[in-house]
Design a protein around this motif. Sequence first.
Motif, PDB file in Angstrom:
ATOM      1  N   ALA A 404      14.507   8.148  37.646  1.00  8.19           N
ATOM      2  CA  ALA A 404      13.078   8.217  37.944  1.00  8.19           C
ATOM      3  C   ALA A 404      12.426   6.845  37.933  1.00  8.19           C
ATOM      4  CB  ALA A 404      12.379   9.118  36.937  1.00  8.19           C
ATOM      5  N   GLY A 405      13.094   5.860  37.370  1.00 10.62           N
ATOM      6  CA  GLY A 405      12.531   4.520  37.265  1.00 10.62           C
ATOM      7  C   GLY A 405      13.235   3.747  36.175  1.00 10.62           C
ATOM      8  N   TYR A 406      12.514   2.748  35.610  1.00  6.85           N
ATOM      9  CA  TYR A 406      13.111   1.891  34.588  1.00  6.85           C
ATOM     10  C   TYR A 406      12.110   1.660  33.463  1.00  6.85           C
ATOM     11  CZ  TYR A 406      15.978   1.117  38.706  1.00  6.85           C
ATOM     12  OH  TYR A 406      16.746   1.324  39.818  1.00  6.85           O
ATOM     13  N   SER A 407      12.634   1.357  32.288  1.00  5.31           N
ATOM     14  CA  SER A 407      11.781   1.145  31.116  1.00  5.31           C
ATOM     15  C   SER A 407      12.225  -0.108  30.373  1.00  5.31           C
ATOM     16  CB  SER A 407      11.853   2.344  30.165  1.00  5.31           C
ATOM     17  OG  SER A 407      11.339   3.513  30.767  1.00  5.31           O
ATOM     18  N   ALA A 408      11.286  -0.727  29.704  1.00  6.72           N
ATOM     19  CA  ALA A 408      11.570  -1.804  28.761  1.00  6.72           C
ATOM     20  C   ALA A 408      11.330  -1.246  27.372  1.00  6.72           C
ATOM     21  CB  ALA A 408      10.666  -3.005  29.024  1.00  6.72           C
ATOM     22  N   CYS A 409      12.360  -1.225  26.551  1.00  2.81           N
ATOM     23  CA  CYS A 409      12.274  -0.634  25.219  1.00  2.81           C
ATOM     24  C   CYS A 409      12.542  -1.695  24.162  1.00  2.81           C
ATOM     25  CB  CYS A 409      13.278   0.500  25.055  1.00  2.81           C
ATOM     26  SG  CYS A 409      13.077   1.857  26.239  1.00  2.81           S
ATOM     27  N   SER A 424       9.660  -2.917  35.694  1.00  3.73           N
ATOM     28  CA  SER A 424      10.413  -3.186  36.914  1.00  3.73           C
ATOM     29  C   SER A 424      11.889  -3.215  36.575  1.00  3.73           C
ATOM     30  CB  SER A 424       9.997  -4.532  37.510  1.00  3.73           C
ATOM     31  OG  SER A 424      10.378  -5.595  36.642  1.00  3.73           O
ATOM     32  N   ALA A 425      12.735  -3.077  37.570  1.00  2.00           N
ATOM     33  CA  ALA A 425      14.182  -3.129  37.337  1.00  2.00           C
ATOM     34  C   ALA A 425      14.581  -4.462  36.734  1.00  2.00           C
ATOM     35  CB  ALA A 425      14.928  -2.885  38.643  1.00  2.00           C
ATOM     36  N   ALA A 426      13.979  -5.541  37.198  1.00  2.00           N
ATOM     37  CA  ALA A 426      14.377  -6.876  36.764  1.00  2.00           C
ATOM     38  C   ALA A 426      14.132  -7.119  35.283  1.00  2.00           C
ATOM     39  CB  ALA A 426      13.643  -7.926  37.591  1.00  2.00           C
ATOM     40  N   SER A 427      13.091  -6.533  34.712  1.00  2.00           N
ATOM     41  CA  SER A 427      12.745  -6.775  33.313  1.00  2.00           C
ATOM     42  C   SER A 427      13.059  -5.597  32.414  1.00  2.00           C
ATOM     43  CB  SER A 427      11.258  -7.126  33.191  1.00  2.00           C
ATOM     44  OG  SER A 427      10.450  -6.089  33.716  1.00  2.00           O
ATOM     45  N   SER A 428      13.747  -4.598  32.929  1.00  2.00           N
ATOM     46  CA  SER A 428      14.012  -3.382  32.152  1.00  2.00           C
ATOM     47  C   SER A 428      15.225  -3.539  31.246  1.00  2.00           C
ATOM     48  CB  SER A 428      14.230  -2.198  33.090  1.00  2.00           C
ATOM     49  OG  SER A 428      15.427  -2.372  33.832  1.00  2.00           O
ATOM     50  N   THR A 429      15.258  -2.711  30.206  1.00  2.00           N
ATOM     51  CA  THR A 429      16.425  -2.586  29.328  1.00  2.00           C
ATOM     52  C   THR A 429      17.063  -1.202  29.460  1.00  2.00           C
ATOM     53  OG1 THR A 429      15.028  -1.818  27.494  1.00  2.00           O
ATOM     54  CG2 THR A 429      15.487  -4.194  27.630  1.00  2.00           C
ATOM     55  N   GLY A 473       9.952  16.335  30.768  1.00  2.00           N
ATOM     56  CA  GLY A 473       9.906  15.083  30.012  1.00  2.00           C
ATOM     57  C   GLY A 473      11.083  14.197  30.381  1.00  2.00           C
ATOM     58  N   THR A 474      10.837  12.896  30.428  1.00  4.50           N
ATOM     59  CA  THR A 474      11.898  11.973  30.828  1.00  4.50           C
ATOM     60  C   THR A 474      12.639  11.427  29.618  1.00  4.50           C
ATOM     61  OG1 THR A 474      10.324  10.138  30.863  1.00  4.50           O
ATOM     62  CG2 THR A 474      10.724  11.288  32.951  1.00  4.50           C
ATOM     63  N   ASP A 475      13.875  11.000  29.863  1.00 10.60           N
ATOM     64  CA  ASP A 475      14.710  10.365  28.845  1.00 10.60           C
ATOM     65  C   ASP A 475      15.047   8.946  29.279  1.00 10.60           C
ATOM     66  OD1 ASP A 475      14.761  12.648  27.303  1.00 10.60           O
ATOM     67  OD2 ASP A 475      16.625  13.397  28.176  1.00 10.60           O
ATOM     68  N   VAL A 476      15.425   8.107  28.317  1.00  8.70           N
ATOM     69  CA  VAL A 476      15.786   6.728  28.629  1.00  8.70           C
ATOM     70  C   VAL A 476      17.215   6.453  28.164  1.00  8.70           C
ATOM     71  CG1 VAL A 476      13.450   5.786  28.664  1.00  8.70           C
ATOM     72  CG2 VAL A 476      14.673   5.929  26.494  1.00  8.70           C
ATOM     73  N   TYR A 477      17.948   5.774  29.028  1.00  4.50           N
ATOM     74  CA  TYR A 477      19.344   5.415  28.778  1.00  4.50           C
ATOM     75  C   TYR A 477      19.491   3.897  28.808  1.00  4.50           C
ATOM     76  CZ  TYR A 477      20.917  10.246  29.418  1.00  4.50           C
ATOM     77  OH  TYR A 477      21.131  11.589  29.277  1.00  4.50           O
TER      78      TYR A 477
END
Length: 647
Positions: A404-409, A424-429, A473-477
């Motif tokens: 669905a997108g990208y996240s910075a965690c 953004s993809a470039a700054s995501s973890t 709800g979304t999850d992050v990997y």
Amino acid sequence: MTTRGFVHGLALSLAALLSACGGSTNGVDASSTRLAVATEPQTTPVEPYTPEVTKAGAQDPQAYTLGRNSPAPSAQLVLGSASADVAKVSTSSERSLNDVPQIGVGRQVTELRSASDFSQRLSWTPTDSGGQITAIRFVATGAAGARLLLDVTAIPAQAQLRFYGQGATTATQVSGAAIQDAISANAIETPGSTASRTYAAPYVEGEEINLEIELPAGVPTRNLQINVPRISHLFQSPTAAKLVLKINNSGSCEIDVGCNADWASTSNSTARMLFSDVSTGSSYLCTGTLLNDRANSQTPYFLSANHCIATQAVASTLQTFWFYRASACGSGVLSGLNKTVSGGATLLYTSISNDTTLLKLNSSPPAGVTYAGWSPSLPAVSTAVGSVHNPAGDLQKISVGQVAGYSACTRAAGSTSISCGSSSAASSTHITVGWTSGVTEGGSSGSGLFQTSNKYLVGVLTGGASYCSNPKGTDVYGRFDLAYQAGIYQWLDNASAASRSPVYRFYNRISDSHFYTITQSERDALLAANPAGLSYDGIRFYAYSTSLASVEPVYRFYNASRNTYFYTISQTERDLLIQLNPSYSYQGVGWYANSASNGVNTALYRFYNASAGAHFYTADTVERDLVIQLLPRFRYEDTGYYVWNAP
């Protein structure tokens, strides 16, 4: 042998060492082919691999058949109900971002405050082979299962410890050498820590756990100095017999992996994890994935989350559950193919930023597993993905959806709180995933995210907001490509021969000298021969067994007149010894290390014992300082060369 054991001389003789080693046997062939180790990550993916023949593991715990020689326990220690402690553990179905279900609480065994207290409760009887055997029973009232947490001061390498439950006909058998290896690996990570010498025994079903100890002929009981001051009392069982609390305990919207044949191979690479915090006795569940490497070497690399396992001490407690799925789609019954593997793991890589941990299992996974493929590239938005996992510790489930997108965690060290925001993809973890079928729950943490089209792993579950009452709800990997680029490639891109290997140490009280070997077969031959009084110290540091572009040979000599060994990385010192001192027999290359620091390796300190005419080497700063302080006959010679504290 522990530092305390070395300082007080708790070792006997190494008289038969030379013959056991084969005299002039080289530890490593000096003419080994120089391999080119990848200095940067590659860009091509790796395919899944299902071997036809499974490679045997070096430290597989054995299934031991109990029989007429198994003694009745000489003592029974009963712990009362743990209901109050269990009640303090949250059982909410809602979960925080990185929830790891706690399924066990620590219980103090108040009667056992020391190794002396433990030994006084043992009654030894002779065996047919001339050794001695004993047993002791622990009862954790109301427990679904338990793990003994052993405090190990000294243990003979040839000892056999067996763990079994009430009415069992078989036990899980673990050697003293395997226990030594586990606690010495912990001590390398945290020198001087009391917790590092705690060994988490294999899980036993039910409220009764028996410990049987057998010592071979010639090994006195005084050489065994262990205690069981704490157990981990499990209140939700992770195995078959009492799974009422776990099987079918996940959300009603979860889907058995067996309902989707396309994910069968991925299911075979996924395992449920049981691990413990030995400092508290608490036990937890997560999910992990067996990874392939570019060489199809069957090296058991195992991927999970940093918030599941982040230290060697916890990695050493790992027990994995394979083929942990329903017997058929929707059956709610555990498959008869399920297998449990104990023995712990070695921590290779861990990172808070991408919440990823790479381990190497100390015992081989069972036959039939798949080594999962993976991609070193970030998947694009809308890529179809899926995840096989054990939500709430339940049977394997399958969730499918898309990126669905990208996240910075971010998460601070030592914190359990993770904060994520769209990026953004470039700054995501992390990769953000939305599900169209199924969700994840506590216990799913650490499971792999796979591209649906090719089943390449691309992420590791941190957590999220999906559950059956909130399926959108979304999850992050955590991004696997970032972990791969940050260091995991060093193991997955190279042949297993290029990985660092443990260097094992033995001690001889009579000659007051030490023997080191990187060759496991040489170590095992010595342990099997069991020369009179041979004392095994376990893993002391890591080095390379193969010649590589970035390392240098460490040369090995044997002095027959003194029955001592000498090791040097200096070619000049080697040549002078060969030329001027014929009492030293050159045995070739022992292993490969560095003569200078590179910021990753660690100093190996060198001492000379003039009375024995032998050198002593340690990478443990605590041991170094104790030797300087307490053993004046050892002259400190500073750093000999540089080795490693991890594979």
